[in-house]
Design a protein around this motif. Structure first.
Motif, PDB file in Angstrom:
ATOM      1  N   ARG A  56       0.833  -1.210   0.000  1.00 27.70           N
ATOM      2  CA  ARG A  56       0.000   0.000   0.000  1.00 27.70           C
ATOM      3  C   ARG A  56       0.867   1.259   0.000  1.00 27.70           C
ATOM      4  NH1 ARG A  56      -3.466  -3.137   3.363  1.00 27.70           N
ATOM      5  NH2 ARG A  56      -2.447  -2.367   5.254  1.00 27.70           N
ATOM      6  N   VAL A  57       1.900   1.271   0.841  1.00 29.58           N
ATOM      7  CA  VAL A  57       2.782   2.440   0.915  1.00 29.58           C
ATOM      8  C   VAL A  57       3.492   2.666  -0.422  1.00 29.58           C
ATOM      9  CG1 VAL A  57       4.869   3.367   2.005  1.00 29.58           C
ATOM     10  CG2 VAL A  57       3.112   2.256   3.402  1.00 29.58           C
ATOM     11  N   ASN A  59       2.656   1.542  -3.450  1.00 30.23           N
ATOM     12  CA  ASN A  59       1.710   1.904  -4.513  1.00 30.23           C
ATOM     13  C   ASN A  59       1.350   3.383  -4.446  1.00 30.23           C
ATOM     14  OD1 ASN A  59       1.671  -0.656  -5.581  1.00 30.23           O
ATOM     15  ND2 ASN A  59      -0.267  -1.259  -4.627  1.00 30.23           N
ATOM     16  N   ALA A  60       1.163   3.889  -3.230  1.00 28.92           N
ATOM     17  CA  ALA A  60       0.857   5.309  -3.075  1.00 28.92           C
ATOM     18  C   ALA A  60       2.027   6.168  -3.550  1.00 28.92           C
ATOM     19  CB  ALA A  60       0.526   5.619  -1.616  1.00 28.92           C
ATOM     20  N   ALA A  63       2.105   6.148  -7.330  1.00 25.44           N
ATOM     21  CA  ALA A  63       1.044   6.994  -7.897  1.00 25.44           C
ATOM     22  C   ALA A  63       1.404   8.465  -7.777  1.00 25.44           C
ATOM     23  CB  ALA A  63      -0.279   6.707  -7.188  1.00 25.44           C
ATOM     24  N   ASN A  64       1.975   8.850  -6.642  1.00 23.99           N
ATOM     25  CA  ASN A  64       2.389  10.237  -6.447  1.00 23.99           C
ATOM     26  C   ASN A  64       3.459  10.644  -7.458  1.00 23.99           C
ATOM     27  OD1 ASN A  64       2.519  12.765  -5.003  1.00 23.99           O
ATOM     28  ND2 ASN A  64       4.433  12.063  -4.102  1.00 23.99           N
TER      29      ASN A  64
END
Length: 332
Positions: A56-57, A59-60, A63-64
């Protein structure tokens, strides 16, 4: 294994993360975020079976970085349109250059301001065109404005009033008062054209610019990311012709010792394939500065960081000018 070594090893040998425990994952992710390398790490670890929380970390972060890439390319296009009528070479620098050219160094690279390089003789025309196209001054203070124009390698920074994006317009890559004096004309003359009309530095100069920013102009804050840029660029450009060009261009720009140090440190931290160069005793101070974080991503070794901060100012300008500048800033 030291805390920062978790990150350097994960970047160079992604499979190493499969043996990490929860505490080591926490250290890896917090240090990667602090060093602005989380999205680069996400790219390197793509496809590996990772803990859900880490996924999750990462992937974020990816995306950023992707959003930042889109914004960076759009800002480059806007600058190109604003300056098109001038018939002036516009050279993209740093992260925007990496992504615009499709280089491996651009994968997961966080990008802040748009940095461009133009000939010094065209600064007034470039400034006027950008102001007419909606950019405004960030530093309205008369002293700061004068300081940039007299002593810096760039115009005072500008920000677009509608898009809230910054642009730094360079006329060389180090302050004119700095001890090394890169050949700005050679940087532009030997730059490489992109299909859209913008330009990027030639491969050797791209590495040397990263070297200059890291060792001849700064306090090594963010140095691990700069060194990762160098590793990625060197691996992509690696050839006999590239190494000959890098040696030649480092002499032209007066950055031979800095380039050799960057390659030694990159080889030490990222196993970068570089020509053999015996370590120097002072390398250990640079390594200590680059790895000065604990397992929560917090900076350590405050005295060493202060020493490099003082060194960065010492490199940028002569003592009397530095004293006057610091005195003026302190009074303000």
């Amino acid at each position: 294994m030291s805390e920062v070594a978790l990150l350097t090893r994960a970047l160079t040998t992604p499979e190493s993360v499969l043996a990490l425990d929860a505490a080591q994952w926490t250290a890896l992710l917090t240090i990667a975020k602090a060093e602005r390398l989380a999205a680069s790490l996400a790219v390197r670890l793509d496809g590996l079976p990772l803990p859900p929380e880490a996924t999750r970390v990462l992937n974020a972060a990816r995306a950023n970085a992707g959003t930042g890439r889109t914004h960076a390319l759009w800002e480059a296009e806007m600058a190109l349109r604003a300056l098109a009528a001038l018939d002036v070479p516009v050279v993209l620098l740093k992260g925007t250059a990496f992504v615009a050219a499709g280089l491996d160094a651009g994968r997961g690279r966080l990008i802040g301001d748009l940095d461009i390089l133009v000939p010094h003789a065209n600064l007034d025309a470039v400034e006027a065109a950008l102001l007419a196209a909606g950019w405004e001054w960030v530093k309205p203070d008369p002293y700061d404005d004068d300081y940039y124009r007299r002593w810096m390698h760039e115009l005072p920074p500008l920000i677009h009033r509608d898009r809230d994006r910054m642009i730094d317009v360079h006329h060389t890559i180090l302050p004119p008062t700095a001890r090394p004096t890169p050949d700005a004309a050679a940087l532009i003359t030997d730059s490489v054209a992109l299909p859209n009309g913008l330009r990027i530095l030639c491969p050797a100069d791209m590495v040397i610019h990263a070297v200059a920013h890291m060792f001849a102009d700064g306090d090594l804050a963010g140095g691990l990311r700069n060194l990762w840029d160098i590793d990625r660029l060197v691996r992509e450009f690696d050839s006999d012709d590239f190494w000959k060009a890098l040696s030649h261009r480092s002499k032209i720009h007066g950055l031979v010792p800095e380039t050799r140090r960057a390659l030694r440190l990159s080889a030490r931290l990222f196993d970068t394939p570089v020509p053999h160069d015996a370590p120097k005793p002072t390398d250990r101070f640079y390594l200590a500065r680059l790895t000065s974080r604990d397992g929560w991503g917090r900076e350590t070794r405050p005295h060493l960081r202060l020493a490099f901060y003082i060194r960065s100012h010492w490199l940028r300008m002569p003592p009397l000018l530095l004293a006057r500048h610091l005195w003026t800033k302190w009074r303000k």
